[in-house]
Design a protein around this motif. Structure first.
Motif, PDB file in Angstrom:
ATOM      1  N   THR A   1     -29.034 -15.232  -2.626  1.00 12.04           N
ATOM      2  CA  THR A   1     -27.988 -14.220  -2.678  1.00 12.04           C
ATOM      3  C   THR A   1     -26.612 -14.770  -2.352  1.00 12.04           C
ATOM      4  OG1 THR A   1     -29.580 -12.506  -2.077  1.00 12.04           O
ATOM      5  CG2 THR A   1     -27.239 -11.989  -1.795  1.00 12.04           C
ATOM      6  N   ALA A   2     -26.465 -15.456  -1.228  1.00 11.41           N
ATOM      7  CA  ALA A   2     -25.148 -15.908  -0.793  1.00 11.41           C
ATOM      8  C   ALA A   2     -25.094 -17.380  -0.412  1.00 11.41           C
ATOM      9  CB  ALA A   2     -24.684 -15.063   0.403  1.00 11.41           C
ATOM     10  N   VAL A   3     -26.173 -17.898   0.157  1.00  4.02           N
ATOM     11  CA  VAL A   3     -26.143 -19.263   0.679  1.00  4.02           C
ATOM     12  C   VAL A   3     -26.094 -20.303  -0.433  1.00  4.02           C
ATOM     13  CG1 VAL A   3     -27.425 -20.986   2.009  1.00  4.02           C
ATOM     14  CG2 VAL A   3     -27.273 -18.628   2.838  1.00  4.02           C
ATOM     15  N   LEU A   4     -26.980 -20.202  -1.401  1.00  2.00           N
ATOM     16  CA  LEU A   4     -27.010 -21.186  -2.481  1.00  2.00           C
ATOM     17  C   LEU A   4     -25.714 -21.175  -3.292  1.00  2.00           C
ATOM     18  CD1 LEU A   4     -28.558 -23.398  -3.857  1.00  2.00           C
ATOM     19  CD2 LEU A   4     -29.843 -21.673  -5.145  1.00  2.00           C
ATOM     20  N   PRO A   5     -25.161 -20.007  -3.633  1.00  5.75           N
ATOM     21  CA  PRO A   5     -23.873 -20.028  -4.333  1.00  5.75           C
ATOM     22  C   PRO A   5     -22.761 -20.707  -3.536  1.00  5.75           C
ATOM     23  CG  PRO A   5     -24.919 -17.890  -4.584  1.00  5.75           C
ATOM     24  CD  PRO A   5     -25.731 -18.635  -3.573  1.00  5.75           C
TER      25      PRO A   5
END
Length: 348
Positions: A204-208
């Motif tokens: 959701t947020a970490v990989l991006p």
């Protein structure tokens, strides 16, 4: 198609200049959490992994410091690093060594986290001695110390880089804001977090944010702590000193439900001529060429099988089908139970 095949380009660790083959080896299980292990066999497995082509070896000063059940005998703080140091004698230049600091055991079998700059230096010096080396290739801040600003801790890590004792720095289990703050002090090469077909919270947020900053993701437990290999029958029982005995996904109806999903994974894998574990790793590698999973294993045959996943090609349709099969809404059970001494501090 998965571009991480046997002849594919190596994977960079952020902007550090360090590159590795795209499947590493997590060593934690050689010292704790999954029952007793034979140190001599572990050393032999590490050496065989080098011969097979594994380059990234992941350890921590903490591995060996606690058991799945507080109060049970442990191998000892630093045990895992000492194992790796023994295994790499005469082979150091063939390995990229990743280790970690901050987690410290209490006499009661619990843990606390120490990010004080003075401790960073002391922990690094101790790790260098246990590893019998003059440099750590990738040094992770294992878990955040809530009492110390991340900028102070990373600043101390940056000093170690400047001195040549550390080549690159990483963080573990942090969110986008901490990543940004740390990266502003010194480039972060890698983030280690749990990521697999059945645990996809980082998407959701970490990989991006990792991709925006140019940070490589190093997934631990990429085989779902063994579940995604199909190794466990529905009647499987885990001993008290096995970490999985405390995890909700491995208990009761949750386990039975999740095992049925693995049945489908096994059926898919059989149609490709690969194992379920190899398909699970290939799915991760197919996400992008900035992911280096570190499956753990204590057996050379399994290490070699995991490495062979780099030769498995998945189409875009295959990747989508597998992602839908293990949609997070279909998985039962959270990541951790109430007895874990170091939440999420494991490799596989």
């Amino acid at each position: 198609m998965n571009n991480n095949t046997a002849g594919a380009a190596r994977t960079p660790l952020g902007g550090s200049g360090i590159t590795v083959r795209p499947v590493g080896l997590g060593l934690m299980g050689m010292s704790q959490f999954y029952g007793a292990a034979d140190p001599e066999a572990s050393v032999a497995t590490i050496r065989d992994a080098i011969e097979a082509g594994v380059e990234l070896f992941d350890t921590s000063d903490y591995y060996g410091a606690s058991s799945a059940t507080p109060g049970r005998p442990v191998a000892g703080f630093g045990h895992n690093e000492e194992l790796l140091g023994r295994a790499l004698r005469g082979r150091r230049d063939q390995a990229v060594v990743a280790t970690k600091f901050s987690a410290r055991p209490t006499p009661e079998g619990r843990s606390f986290f120490d990010g004080r700059p003075e401790y960073v230096r002391a922990a690094c010096e101790a790790s260098l001695k246990r590893l019998s080396t003059d440099r750590i290739d990738l040094y992770y801040y294992h878990r955040l110390d809530p009492a110390v600003p991340v900028e102070d801790t990373v600043g101390a890590m940056a000093e170690l880089v400047a001195e040549g004792k550390v080549r690159a720095i990483g963080l573990s289990e942090v969110g986008p804001e901490i990543l940004r703050r740390a990266h502003a002090v010194h480039p972060v090469a890698a983030l280690q977090s749990e990521y697999s077909l059945w645990e996809r919270g980082v998407e959701t947020a970490v990989l991006p944010e990792c991709r925006r900053l140019g940070i490589t993701l190093v997934p631990y437990s990429p085989l779902g702590r063994g579940m995604l290999t199909g190794a466990f029958s529905r009647a499987a029982a885990f001993d008290r000193d096995d970490f999985r005995s405390t995890l909700p996904k491995f208990q009761g109806e949750n386990f039975e439900h999740n095992r049925r999903l693995v049945d489908e994974l096994e059926q898919f894998a059989a149609g490709t001529g690969n194992s379920a574990g190899q398909i699970a790793l290939a799915w991760l590698l197919a996400q992008h060429h900035d992911i280096v999973p570190i499956p753990g294993s204590r057996r050379p045959a399994y290490v070699r099988a995991n490495l062979a996943a780099t030769s498995v090609a998945l189409s875009a349709d295959d990747v989508a089908l597998l992602g839908a099969l293990f949609n997070p809404s279909r998985i039962k059970g959270g990541r951790y139970g109430t007895l874990n001494t170091l939440p999420s501090a494991s490799d596989d």
